[in-house]
Design an enzyme around this catalytic site. Structure first.
Site, mmCIF file in Angstrom:
data_model
loop_
_atom_site.group_PDB
_atom_site.id
_atom_site.type_symbol
_atom_site.label_atom_id
_atom_site.label_comp_id
_atom_site.label_asym_id
_atom_site.label_seq_id
_atom_site.Cartn_x
_atom_site.Cartn_y
_atom_site.Cartn_z
ATOM 1 N N SER A 160 0.754 -1.421 0.004
ATOM 2 C CA SER A 160 -0.311 -0.074 0.445
ATOM 3 C C SER A 160 0.820 1.215 -0.247
ATOM 4 C CB SER A 160 -1.111 -0.271 1.387
ATOM 5 O OG SER A 160 -1.987 0.789 1.038
ATOM 6 N N ASP A 365 -7.797 -5.376 -6.937
ATOM 7 C CA ASP A 365 -7.299 -4.315 -6.203
ATOM 8 C C ASP A 365 -8.521 -3.374 -6.694
ATOM 9 O OD1 ASP A 365 -7.365 -2.264 -4.384
ATOM 10 O OD2 ASP A 365 -4.713 -2.612 -4.780
ATOM 11 N N HIS A 422 -6.267 -6.113 -2.134
ATOM 12 C CA HIS A 422 -5.082 -4.897 -1.687
ATOM 13 C C HIS A 422 -3.890 -5.579 -0.942
ATOM 14 C CE1 HIS A 422 -3.518 -1.564 -1.109
ATOM 15 N NE2 HIS A 422 -3.381 -1.831 -0.137
#
Length: 445
Positions: A160, A365, A422
């Site tokens: 991330s 994602d 994700h």
């Protein structure tokens, strides 16, 4: 807690102090050959860390900007790639596909004010550059303390906002090596970086939200030429705080207004009633503002606040309460507009110095999607640009089944993980572990 260890390997937790800053880590030896296996450093970037309005357009604007930082690496440890997984507010279970299956790995809470890490005298961190200095010092001290690991191949990994973190952290570790050698210390054997579902380049990420939302594949650009020109002039060519903020707000309004007209009402990303922004094939589990679509994160928080757990970990009295995300760090970084500083130049510099880079992405994602990450890797200017950018995507597989697509040349690899969101190591643990094992082993996907 017992599930986080195994009879054949040891675990250590505690703090490494960088002046008045106390960084908490949790280290796990390899389940395979701890005396010979590589070393992996892991940090989480963070998930959304602000309160939300019910006005969906404002919510989307915030989400686009709030993929971190501020997340404790306990999320990666207990929910994704660690040796145990949370199984309730009071227990954990053994995780067979942990990344310490064939590597020594340590998880770090950073910057200070995240997780169990803290600082004295009111010290704070507000930029990735500041955090990088702390992390490089942390890494040097770590290897001096765990001396048997000196000289081992070292890989820095993150997820991330780790797409912003890891290139700068690794660059600082690389640059620090010359100072270590002058001081008569062993340099860190930095071999590679690994970025999972990363937020590395906001300039390619912004247009990709429309593509991920409204098309089956990457389609024609939704932002007009004037918008992209404004972004480039105010955020890329020269960083102008006021101009960059105005440009991104304008471009968001275009993307989001178009999206609102195109989406089925049940699919509108309100994050309270809509899909999971971290996996667009799923609905959000619970109220988004409360669960971030993953209720188990609260279980991690509860578990790590148990007195008996904190005693075993040896945590300091401060912070009094462990939280898996730090609003303070999120606010500090967003005030400096750190998320609008790109990190891909550091990736190029590392590649040109022989440090390999793996950029992997779950293909469902939305928040840090594969379309944007593929785009910046294709456009990256470095010595292997031509060979990498002309390579077609090819299939990679695990046990004879398609695991995703990949492109690789001269030390840079881009890979998607089919069906992962994700949190790729959670969604596809077997495939992600295989990806990592091949990478650190120097094998082709």
């Amino acid at each position: 807690m017992a599930h986080c260890t195994s009879p054949d390997s040891s675990t250590y937790s505690g703090y490494i102090d960088v002046e008045a800053r106390h960084l908490f880590f949790w280290f796990f030896e390899s389940r395979s050959d701890p005396d010979k296996d590589d070393v992996i450093f892991w940090v989480n970037g963070g998930l959304i860390s602000f309160s939300f309005t019910k006005l969906w357009i404002l919510t989307i604007v915030c989400v686009c900007r709030c993929v971190g930082p501020g997340g404790s690496s306990a999320m990666g440890l207990f929910y994704e790639l660690g040796p145990c997984r949370i199984s309730g507010a009071n227990s954990t279970t053994f995780h067979p596909e942990s990344w310490n299956s064939n590597a020594n790995i340590f998880f770090v809470d950073q910057p200070v004010s995240v997780g169990f890490s803290y600082a004295e005298y009111g010290e704070t961190v507000s930029t990735t550059e500041e955090a990088a200095v702390d992390i490089a010092a942390f890494v040097a001290i770590f290897f001096e303390h765990f001396s048997k690991l000196k000289g081992r191949p070292f890989h820095m990994a993150g997820e991330s906002f780790g797409g912003r973190y890891i290139p700068l952290f690794a660059a600082e570790v690389y640059d620090q090596n010359s100072r270590l050698e002058k001081a008569g210390l062993t340099p860190v054997n930095l071999q590679s970086i690994m970025i999972g579902d990363g937020y590395t380049d906001f300039y390619t990420m912004i247009p990709s939200y429309y593509d991920m939302t409204c098309t089956a594949t990457s389609a024609a650009p939704v932002l007009d030429i004037a918008c992209k020109k404004w972004l480039k002039e105010s955020c890329v060519d020269v960083f102008d705080t006021i101009g960059c903020g105005a440009a991104t707000s304008f471009c968001d309004s275009i993307t989001l207004n178009v999206s609102s007209l195109s989406l089925d009402p049940d699919f509108v990303l309100t994050f309270n009633k809509g899909v999971n922004p971290y996996d667009i094939t799923k609905k959000c589990d619970g109220e988004f503002a409360e669960t971030l679509c993953y209720p188990a994160f609260s279980d991690i928080e509860t578990y790590l606040n148990l007195p008996e757990v904190r005693e075993v970990l040896g945590t300091d009295p401060e912070p009094a309460t462990f939280k898996y995300r730090s609003d303070t760090i999120g606010i500090n970084f967003h005030r400096t507009l750190d998320q609008f500083h790109t990190s891909y130049h550091h990736v190029a510099a590392l590649l040109d110095r022989g440090v390999r880079a793996l950029i992997y992405n779950g293909d469902v994602d939305w928040i840090c999607n594969h379309l944007a990450n593929e785009k910046w890797t294709l456009e990256l200017e470095w010595h292997g640009h031509e060979e990498f950018s002309t390579q077609p995507l090819r299939e990679w597989s695990v046990d004879g089944k398609k695991a995703g697509e990949t492109r690789s040349a001269k030390g840079l690899t881009f890979a998607t993980i089919k069906g992962a969101g994700h949190l790729a190591p959670f969604d596809k643990p077997k495939e992600t572990l295989e990806l990592v094992n091949r990478w650190i082993g120097g094998q082709e996907l």
